[in-house]
Design an enzyme around this catalytic site. Structure first.
Site, short mmCIF file in Angstrom:
data_model
loop_
_atom_site.label_atom_id
_atom_site.label_comp_id
_atom_site.label_asym_id
_atom_site.label_seq_id
_atom_site.Cartn_x
_atom_site.Cartn_y
_atom_site.Cartn_z
N LYS A 80 0.70 -1.38 0.09
CA LYS A 80 0.02 -0.08 0.11
C LYS A 80 0.81 1.03 -0.02
CE LYS A 80 -0.82 0.29 5.11
NZ LYS A 80 -0.20 1.57 5.40
N ASP A 81 2.19 1.17 0.32
CA ASP A 81 3.08 2.41 0.49
C ASP A 81 3.55 2.70 -0.93
OD1 ASP A 81 2.72 2.69 3.22
OD2 ASP A 81 4.60 1.52 3.77
N ARG A 132 -8.03 9.00 4.48
CA ARG A 132 -8.84 7.82 4.25
C ARG A 132 -9.58 7.45 5.45
NH1 ARG A 132 -8.54 2.44 5.24
NH2 ARG A 132 -6.47 2.63 5.89
N ARG A 133 -8.77 7.13 6.44
CA ARG A 133 -9.29 6.99 7.92
C ARG A 133 -10.31 7.99 8.36
NH1 ARG A 133 -3.84 3.74 9.41
NH2 ARG A 133 -4.47 1.70 8.82
N ARG A 150 1.88 9.75 14.13
CA ARG A 150 2.92 9.39 13.28
C ARG A 150 3.79 8.28 14.09
NH1 ARG A 150 5.30 11.92 9.21
NH2 ARG A 150 6.39 9.82 9.07
N ARG A 156 3.09 4.26 17.99
CA ARG A 156 1.75 4.63 18.03
C ARG A 156 0.78 3.99 19.11
NH1 ARG A 156 -0.26 4.20 11.77
NH2 ARG A 156 1.89 2.89 11.52
N CYS A 245 -0.87 8.31 -0.93
CA CYS A 245 -1.27 8.13 0.24
C CYS A 245 -2.12 9.01 0.98
CB CYS A 245 -0.01 7.83 1.32
SG CYS A 245 1.02 6.27 0.70
#
Length: 524
Positions: A80-81, A132-133, A150, A156, A245
């Site tokens: 996904k990155d 997106r989230r 981050r 996190r 992203c």
């Protein structure tokens, strides 16, 4: 291969897990490899949210540069990155098996409110740097505050532990791969069909130089072509929208019973209400074009939608239709009334499960103020019943997510067979769930309300009619006919069955909730 392969990787715990996974997979086919740790822009700059970083590929660029320079042979990435455009001379040689792409909403236990959807207390702060989230969370819970977060996965989680946030959101895949114990928190798992993940979330990409044909052939033993086919759909959607992203775009493709099912969520910014689309097809050929056509801003939408239930201003279905200037006619064609005022305690004795097939059943049951003398589990049919159960202070131990009562019954039977199950509900219930339970299961029906049809149901000139129960179907078509240009949506298969009895063609949404209904309306 007669030499050691050099694998380039970032230095975070998750990146190292991924690189070691590839190294071990190569060892299993007789290839020796070693790791080289490379720091990326995304690792060095931690004081900015992802959308503030310049360019694309801030977690991949440095790895790709070393790959081009020949100092490494393989770059291992979270798929996904990766930017949608590869640098000239590089290719993805293999794609790993996909880890579950669900999301985890991880909540401090003293910030949990069972009466709220997603269980975060009203007005709580959720940490995430993903637009997106943020967009999808705001769609479900407009009251929540979003704060950038981050760092690698353990960092996190540590920030949540220090109470900088009330909750954080992470990909389930990373937590599972690192084997992190989350028992100190309350965790809500959001499936990829209800909360759409980033394109290619949960999969690894193994990148090499295009000219390294020997290594390419070796890596085919690690390649999962079926995963790559699904990811190609997701990443082509991302590329078609010009995204990276920072774009509030989620896309998830899976193959289920021979059909490709694609779920897409897209917003213009993190503050906008996302549009949701669901499409299924027997082939991926032309599938992306169909998805893009559904998001075309010039596409003609329904001007008016009727739904057979009242909708509050906070309703997701109402908000998403109003966003597109669709007129809403929301009114129920039935009334429900209680049929009992006192609940005898003996009915609850020895009950193991209480199963609700509608939110009306939940509401009227708890109006009787039931008192359990022992732990009881709750099962519900759909998210509407789950939300009502939450409002009464209880979590559901089982949620039937399919609109097919036969499927839900079969799933529930695996949990409840041989137990004592109480079914609060309407008088003369359909007993669809009951049929799946074994003969040794003790089943008790408890009528708590009855349904009364309106004496005369006024028709509608809406383009699309959404029916939310068999009783509403019956009430409407007792007095009205369908216009040739009107189209019908049924919230679930029991409602669909009533329409079939009347020879009325209908569309069934993927999920029997407001998100599924919105997907169905905009999918027509």
């Amino acid at each position: 291969m007669d030499r050691t392969v050099i694998i380039g990787t970032r230095g975070s715990e998750l990146a190292l897990w991924q690189a070691h996974f590839v190294k071990d997979s190569l060892a299993n086919i007789g290839v020796t490899a070693e790791l080289k740790i490379i720091k990326t822009q995304g690792d060095r700059i931690l004081n900015l949210s992802l959308d503030k970083l310049e360019g694309k590929g801030f977690f991949t660029k440095e790895l790709e540069e070393e790959l081009i320079a020949g100092t490494i042979d393989i770059a291992v990435h979270s798929h996904k990155d990766l930017p949608t455009e590869h640098p000239p001379g590089l290719i993805i040689a293999a794609v790993s098996e996909r880890e579950d792409p669900s999301e985890y909403l991880i909540i401090l236990k003293d910030c949990v409110d069972v009466k709220q959807k997603l269980s975060v207390k009203f007005g709580g702060t959720v940490g995430t740097s993903s637009n997106r989230r943020k967009a999808q969370l705001r769609a479900l819970r407009p009251d929540l505050e979003m704060d950038d977060l981050r760092g690698n996965v353990p960092t996190r989680i540590g920030k949540l532990r220090s109470e900088s946030y009330d909750a954080i959101m992470l990909a389930k895949a990373g937590v599972v791969r690192l084997g992190i114990d989350l028992s100190e928190f309350h965790v809500e798992e959001l499936t990829p069909t209800e909360f759409v993940p980033a394109p290619a979330q949960g999969a690894l990409a193994i990148q090499i130089r295009e000219t390294n044909t020997d290594l390419f052939e070796i890596l085919q033993k690690l390649h999962h072509a079926d995963v790559a086919e699904a990811l190609a759909v997701e990443r082509t959607v991302l590329k078609s929208f010009g995204g990276g992203c920072h774009m509030p775009l989620g896309c998830y493709c899976r193959k289920n019973d021979g059909e490709y099912q694609v779920f897409t969520s897209k917003a213009d910014t993190e503050h906008d209400l996302p549009d949701r689309m669901y499409i299924s097809a027997s082939s991926t050929v032309g599938l992306v074009d169909k998805i893009l056509a559904k998001f075309d801003k010039e596409r003609k939408l329904a001007s008016k939608v009727f739904i057979s239930r009242e909708l509050p201003a906070s309703s997701y279905f109402r908000r998403v239709l109003e966003k597109h200037d669709v007129e809403i006619e929301a009114r129920s064609l039935i009334r429900t009334v209680p049929v009992m005022t006192i609940l005898n305690a003996y009915i609850l004795q020895d009950v193991d499960w209480v199963f609700f097939t509608s939110k009306n059943a939940v509401e009227y049951f708890f109006q009787l103020k039931p008192q359990f003398s022992h732990p009881v589990k709750f099962g519900v049919m759909g998210s509407g019943s789950e939300d009502m159960l939450r409002r009464n202070g209880h979590f559901a131990d089982y949620v039937g997510e399919s609109g097919d009562t036969a499927e839900v019954g079969a799933e529930f039977a695996k949990l409840a067979n041989g137990r004592h199950v109480l079914f609060p509900g309407a008088e003369n219930p359909m007993r669809s769930i009951h049929k799946a339970l074994s003969p040794e299961t003790k089943i008790v029906d408890l009528p708590v309300y009855e349904t009364v049809l309106e004496e005369s149901a006024e028709g509608t000139d809406a383009d699309i009619l959404v029916f939310t129960s068999p009783s509403n179907v019956e009430a409407y078509f007792n007095d009205n006919l369908l216009d040739n240009n009107q189209r019908v949506i049924a919230i679930g298969k029991s409602t669909g069955s009533k329409l079939e009895e009347m020879n009325i063609t209908y569309t069934l949404p993927f999920s029997p909730d407001e998100v599924g209904l919105a997907e169905a309306v905009f999918g027509l």
